[in-house]
Design a protein around this motif. Structure first.
Motif, PDB file in Angstrom:
ATOM      1  N   ASP A   1     -33.868   9.922  83.320  1.00 55.37           N
ATOM      2  CA  ASP A   1     -32.473   9.993  83.741  1.00 55.37           C
ATOM      3  C   ASP A   1     -31.687   8.843  83.109  1.00 55.37           C
ATOM      4  O   ASP A   1     -30.595   9.051  82.568  1.00 55.37           O
ATOM      5  CB  ASP A   1     -32.377   9.934  85.264  1.00 55.37           C
ATOM      6  CG  ASP A   1     -30.945   9.912  85.741  1.00 55.37           C
ATOM      7  OD1 ASP A   1     -30.201  10.857  85.413  1.00 55.37           O
ATOM      8  OD2 ASP A   1     -30.568   8.949  86.448  1.00 55.37           O
ATOM      9  N   LEU A   2     -32.227   7.647  83.157  1.00 50.30           N
ATOM     10  CA  LEU A   2     -31.584   6.501  82.518  1.00 50.30           C
ATOM     11  C   LEU A   2     -31.487   6.712  81.007  1.00 50.30           C
ATOM     12  O   LEU A   2     -30.443   6.463  80.400  1.00 50.30           O
ATOM     13  CB  LEU A   2     -32.356   5.218  82.818  1.00 50.30           C
ATOM     14  CG  LEU A   2     -31.874   3.961  82.103  1.00 50.30           C
ATOM     15  CD1 LEU A   2     -30.449   3.617  82.511  1.00 50.30           C
ATOM     16  CD2 LEU A   2     -32.815   2.814  82.369  1.00 50.30           C
ATOM     17  N   TYR A   3     -32.556   7.215  80.404  1.00 56.00           N
ATOM     18  CA  TYR A   3     -32.555   7.474  78.965  1.00 56.00           C
ATOM     19  C   TYR A   3     -31.456   8.478  78.596  1.00 56.00           C
ATOM     20  O   TYR A   3     -30.711   8.275  77.648  1.00 56.00           O
ATOM     21  CB  TYR A   3     -33.928   7.987  78.517  1.00 56.00           C
ATOM     22  CG  TYR A   3     -33.937   8.441  77.085  1.00 56.00           C
ATOM     23  CD1 TYR A   3     -33.967   7.521  76.048  1.00 56.00           C
ATOM     24  CD2 TYR A   3     -33.891   9.796  76.758  1.00 56.00           C
ATOM     25  CE1 TYR A   3     -33.953   7.929  74.730  1.00 56.00           C
ATOM     26  CE2 TYR A   3     -33.875  10.212  75.449  1.00 56.00           C
ATOM     27  CZ  TYR A   3     -33.904   9.277  74.436  1.00 56.00           C
ATOM     28  OH  TYR A   3     -33.879   9.681  73.133  1.00 56.00           O
ATOM     29  N   GLY A   4     -31.324   9.539  79.352  1.00 57.49           N
ATOM     30  CA  GLY A   4     -30.304  10.555  79.079  1.00 57.49           C
ATOM     31  C   GLY A   4     -28.899   9.991  79.169  1.00 57.49           C
ATOM     32  O   GLY A   4     -28.030  10.315  78.350  1.00 57.49           O
ATOM     33  N   ARG A   5     -28.660   9.128  80.156  1.00 58.43           N
ATOM     34  CA  ARG A   5     -27.332   8.524  80.282  1.00 58.43           C
ATOM     35  C   ARG A   5     -27.046   7.572  79.127  1.00 58.43           C
ATOM     36  O   ARG A   5     -25.909   7.502  78.647  1.00 58.43           O
ATOM     37  CB  ARG A   5     -27.211   7.815  81.625  1.00 58.43           C
ATOM     38  CG  ARG A   5     -27.100   8.815  82.783  1.00 58.43           C
ATOM     39  CD  ARG A   5     -26.885   8.145  84.106  1.00 58.43           C
ATOM     40  NE  ARG A   5     -28.147   7.534  84.523  1.00 58.43           N
ATOM     41  CZ  ARG A   5     -28.229   6.391  85.190  1.00 58.43           C
ATOM     42  NH1 ARG A   5     -27.157   5.711  85.512  1.00 58.43           N
ATOM     43  NH2 ARG A   5     -29.402   5.916  85.547  1.00 58.43           N
ATOM     44  N   MET A   6     -28.065   6.851  78.666  1.00 58.80           N
ATOM     45  CA  MET A   6     -27.882   5.944  77.530  1.00 58.80           C
ATOM     46  C   MET A   6     -27.657   6.737  76.234  1.00 58.80           C
ATOM     47  O   MET A   6     -26.891   6.310  75.378  1.00 58.80           O
ATOM     48  CB  MET A   6     -29.078   5.005  77.394  1.00 58.80           C
ATOM     49  CG  MET A   6     -29.205   4.013  78.534  1.00 58.80           C
ATOM     50  SD  MET A   6     -27.841   2.857  78.651  1.00 58.80           S
ATOM     51  CE  MET A   6     -28.374   1.617  77.499  1.00 58.80           C
ATOM     52  N   VAL A   7     -28.315   7.876  76.092  1.00 55.16           N
ATOM     53  CA  VAL A   7     -28.097   8.731  74.918  1.00 55.16           C
ATOM     54  C   VAL A   7     -26.685   9.286  74.932  1.00 55.16           C
ATOM     55  O   VAL A   7     -25.991   9.275  73.916  1.00 55.16           O
ATOM     56  CB  VAL A   7     -29.145   9.872  74.864  1.00 55.16           C
ATOM     57  CG1 VAL A   7     -28.748  10.932  73.854  1.00 55.16           C
ATOM     58  CG2 VAL A   7     -30.514   9.307  74.529  1.00 55.16           C
ATOM     59  N   SER A   8     -26.226   9.765  76.078  1.00 53.43           N
ATOM     60  CA  SER A   8     -24.877  10.334  76.150  1.00 53.43           C
ATOM     61  C   SER A   8     -23.803   9.272  75.923  1.00 53.43           C
ATOM     62  O   SER A   8     -22.706   9.588  75.466  1.00 53.43           O
ATOM     63  CB  SER A   8     -24.657  11.052  77.480  1.00 53.43           C
ATOM     64  OG  SER A   8     -24.663  10.128  78.548  1.00 53.43           O
ATOM     65  N   ALA A   9     -24.117   8.007  76.216  1.00 52.81           N
ATOM     66  CA  ALA A   9     -23.182   6.918  75.936  1.00 52.81           C
ATOM     67  C   ALA A   9     -23.254   6.496  74.470  1.00 52.81           C
ATOM     68  O   ALA A   9     -22.471   5.656  74.032  1.00 52.81           O
ATOM     69  CB  ALA A   9     -23.482   5.722  76.837  1.00 52.81           C
ATOM     70  N   GLY A  10     -24.197   7.062  73.717  1.00 58.76           N
ATOM     71  CA  GLY A  10     -24.327   6.759  72.293  1.00 58.76           C
ATOM     72  C   GLY A  10     -25.110   5.491  72.000  1.00 58.76           C
ATOM     73  O   GLY A  10     -25.027   4.954  70.904  1.00 58.76           O
ATOM     74  N   TYR A  11     -25.874   5.029  72.953  1.00 57.01           N
ATOM     75  CA  TYR A  11     -26.562   3.758  72.800  1.00 57.01           C
ATOM     76  C   TYR A  11     -27.991   3.905  72.300  1.00 57.01           C
ATOM     77  O   TYR A  11     -28.452   3.104  71.508  1.00 57.01           O
ATOM     78  CB  TYR A  11     -26.512   3.022  74.142  1.00 57.01           C
ATOM     79  CG  TYR A  11     -26.567   1.538  73.993  1.00 57.01           C
ATOM     80  CD1 TYR A  11     -25.572   0.841  73.327  1.00 57.01           C
ATOM     81  CD2 TYR A  11     -27.622   0.830  74.519  1.00 57.01           C
ATOM     82  CE1 TYR A  11     -25.624  -0.524  73.187  1.00 57.01           C
ATOM     83  CE2 TYR A  11     -27.681  -0.538  74.384  1.00 57.01           C
ATOM     84  CZ  TYR A  11     -26.679  -1.208  73.720  1.00 57.01           C
ATOM     85  OH  TYR A  11     -26.743  -2.555  73.572  1.00 57.01           O
TER      86      TYR A  11
END
Length: 114
Positions: free
Chosen positions: A29-39
């Motif tokens: 879940d954390l990984y997905g949010r970081m991917v969607s933020a472009g990080y």
């Protein structure tokens, strides 16, 4: 004559340490949010004999920006969870996964606020 009860076999160490479903859900879940933020762009998992490691990369060709390690042997000492930086420094160690992931989650909140 009495009944002979066999002596219990010694507990063997597991052949592989892994993440439980709830732990992996929290990490992904954390990984997905970081991917969607472009990080973050890529990840890798290493399930070894002593530790399970989730590594998050900015780019696939670099060293991981963060590693999340689960080492059950350290459960009764400083905690089995560790957040390790790109340089190999331990940023956070603890007994609970949410507390160890807190620095990365704070970083994500700063990215969204900008």
């Amino acid at each position: 004559m009495g009944v002979v009860t066999p002596f219990p076999a010694p507990q063997r160490a597991p052949l592989q340490v892994g993440f439980e479903r709830a732990e992996l859900t929290r990490i992904l879940d954390l990984y997905g949010r970081m991917v969607s933020a472009g990080y973050w762009r890529d990840y890798a998992m290493d399930l070894g004999r002593d530790a399970a490691v989730f590594a998050a990369f900015r780019r696939a060709a670099e060293r991981p920006e963060f590693r999340i390690e689960k080492r059950p042997a350290l459960r009764n000492r400083q905690g089995m969870w560790a957040l390790i930086s790109e340089s190999g420094a331990v940023l956070k160690r603890g007994h609970e996964l949410p507390a160890v992931l807190a620095p990365v989650e704070r970083r994500l909140m700063k990215l969204v606020a900008d």
